[in-house]
Enzyme design. Structure first.
Site, PDB file in Angstrom:
ATOM      1  N   ASP A  25      -9.171  -9.630   7.567  1.00 28.09           N
ATOM      2  CA  ASP A  25      -9.534  -8.136   7.831  1.00 28.09           C
ATOM      3  C   ASP A  25     -10.215  -8.187   9.189  1.00 28.09           C
ATOM      4  OD1 ASP A  25      -7.952  -7.260   5.557  1.00 28.09           O
ATOM      5  OD2 ASP A  25      -9.811  -6.446   4.686  1.00 28.09           O
ATOM      6  N   LYS A  82      -2.481  -1.514   7.315  1.00 24.88           N
ATOM      7  CA  LYS A  82      -2.407  -0.838   6.067  1.00 24.88           C
ATOM      8  C   LYS A  82      -1.899   0.536   6.026  1.00 24.88           C
ATOM      9  CE  LYS A  82      -6.128  -3.696   3.942  1.00 24.88           C
ATOM     10  NZ  LYS A  82      -5.555  -4.525   2.831  1.00 24.88           N
ATOM     11  N   SER A 237     -13.761  -8.411   3.291  1.00 24.87           N
ATOM     12  CA  SER A 237     -14.982  -8.296   3.807  1.00 24.87           C
ATOM     13  C   SER A 237     -15.791  -9.535   3.852  1.00 24.87           C
ATOM     14  CB  SER A 237     -15.604  -7.232   2.593  1.00 24.87           C
ATOM     15  OG  SER A 237     -14.838  -6.241   2.049  1.00 24.87           O
TER      16      SER A 237
END
Lengths: 295, 188
Positions: A25, A82, A237
């Site tokens: 991410d 996303k 994360s």
């Protein structure tokens, strides 16, 4: 090779090429470059990483196209993004931007409480999350070219990803032991398309690759998920919420490639700064869990 | 005979499935020691930047170069990129084991990926093959020691020299093993 009509050559063929890797991410072009240099096979472009979405609250939507374009310009590896569950217009925008893979993701606020996107309509492949085999098979029936566990995004806690991977793997094993006369009843009680249950009975695996996501924070977490049957890991994360993202990203890549070699996983884990702090799942209020979004 | 499939990342499992089904002993290779125990190597598709990054960290760069002196290598898609002598816009040096110049992602992003029938010349016979191009690279130049085995429109898509065979598409995905068969019989 067994006939597999869900093996779309271009879509699932692409998912095959991502195996054994780490998808990271990232929230801007600079982070994307760090990820690429660390050996990521792909980056997931999103405005806020799940841990921050959880903290900030509010509605989480598809990322700003400008940010996605900046990331596409910065790296040569595939760029994923996303969209909200059921939000096919966001997916159309992402396809038009030339995103390489679309994640119809529970991390964003769902747009449709009953329906997921009919993914066969798109040229770009989709990845979807699951908590058990029935959910995985429903998404594949809708056209997902890749499945991942949901885990509990932004928690830094691997326990839910492990639960979901074990649920999927044990259900696959169970189906292979059932007689054909038991499969219709199995499909009914698990909400699984019969045709896909039959595929699993015959082949002992999903017709598309199966990756892990949701809570991976350390090299050993990545190794654990790979040993449990994941074929690649998504790290959200876990990297950019840690003390030294660059080193942690490299370490998780190394541990994923050599997931079955504890000496290398050990060496990769040495001297890393602090991992993200993480959350106890029991202390997250039920209405704040992300994994229960979608069905 | 043992066939190694480089498994540090990428589409190694479909190559392994195919070679297994042809009756060879197949091993997934992730270290120089594992490589030494094989007679031929396949470098699959995947991410070329990830491959070259890991080659360096896993001491595979020199190991593969040394290996290629006596053993054949086949590279598909990203595997072709890392075997080339020259690659556009990349921070790493490729292995330089076949004299070709390659442009990455030359057909565009994933939505431009496609499948089409191509003609391949194997042992002086033309064979129709369903070729899958996924974010595929292009061979933009090749040396005089290379033979072109297939073209798609104006692009060269399959090239060989004495010990290395490369193609820009994915022969492991369609279930047709003629290219793997050619490699393992002709190059051994």
């Amino acid at each position: 090779m067994a006939e597999n009509k869900h093996f779309d050559l271009v879509k699932v063929g692409f998912a095959e090429q991502l195996k054994g890797g780490v998808i990271m991410d990232v929230t801007n072009a600079e982070q994307a470059k760090i990820a690429e240099n660390a050996g990521a096979v792909s980056v997931m472009a999103l405005e806020r990483i799940p841990a921050d979405i959880r903290e900030d609250g509010g509605i989480a939507r598809m990322s700003n196209p400008k940010m996605i374009k900046e990331i596409q310009k910065m790296v040569s590896i595939p760029v994923m993004a996303k969209c909200r569950i059921g939000h096919f217009a966001e997916a159309q925008v992402l396809q038009s931007l030339g995103v390489d893979f679309i994640d119809e993701s529970e991390v964003l606020t769902p747009a449709d409480e009953a329906n997921h996107i009919w993914k066969h309509d798109f040229k770009v492949p989709f990845v979807c999350g699951c908590t058990d085999l029935g959910e995985a098979l429903r998404r594949i029936a809708e056209g997902a070219a890749l499945i991942r566990t949901k885990g509990e995004a932004g928690s830094g806690n691997i326990v839910e990803a492990v639960r979901h991977m074990r649920m999927v793997q044990s259900a696959i094993k169970k189906i292979t032991t059932l007689g054909h006369d038991e499969l219709v009843s199995y499909a009914k009680s698990n909400g699984s398309p019969l045709e896909l249950v039959l595929y699993i009975k015959e082949n002992g695996k999903l017709p598309v690759p199966n990756f892990a996501a949701g809570g991976i924070a350390t090299p050993a977490d990545a190794s654990l998920m790979m040993q449990l049957g994941a074929e690649t890991v998504f790290v959200g994360s876990g990297i950019f919420k840690s003390e030294d993202p660059e080193e942690r990203a490299k370490a998780i890549v190394m541990a994923t490639t050599h997931f079955d070699n504890p000496d290398i996983v050990s060496k990769a884990s040495e001297g890393l700064g602090d991992a993200m702090k993480g959350l106890d799942i029991a202390k997250i209020p039920a209405e704040e869990l992300l994994q229960t979004r979608g069905w | 005979m043992v066939v190694g499939v480089l498994g540090i990342q990428g589409g190694f499992s479909k190559h392994k499935e195919m070679i297994d089904s042809m009756g060879y002993d197949t091993k997934i290779i992730r270290t120089p020691d594992e490589l030494k125990k094989t007679d031929a190597l396949i470098i699959p598709g995947g991410e070329s930047t990830t491959f070259l990054n890991l080659f360096d960290k896993l001491d595979l760069e020199d190991a593969i170069k040394e290996y290629s002196i006596n053993s054949p290598i086949m590279g598909t898609c990203a595997g072709m990129i890392v075997l080339a002598t020259k690659v556009d816009s990349i921070n790493y040096s490729p292995l330089g084991l076949i004299n070709i110049e390659v442009n990455r992602n030359a057909y565009g992003r994933q939505k431009e990926s496609f499948v089409d029938k191509v003609n391949i010349e194997l042992n002086n016979r033309l064979i129709k093959f369903e070729a899958v191009f996924i974010r595929a690279p292009k061979i933009v130049n090749y040396g005089s020691d290379c033979d072109v085995l297939a073209k798609y429109k104006d692009d060269n898509i399959m090239v060989q020299n004495n010990s290395v065979l490369v193609c820009s598409f994915h022969p492991e995905l369609t279930g047709n093993n003629v290219i793997h068969k050619y490699f393992l019989e002709k190059f051994m």
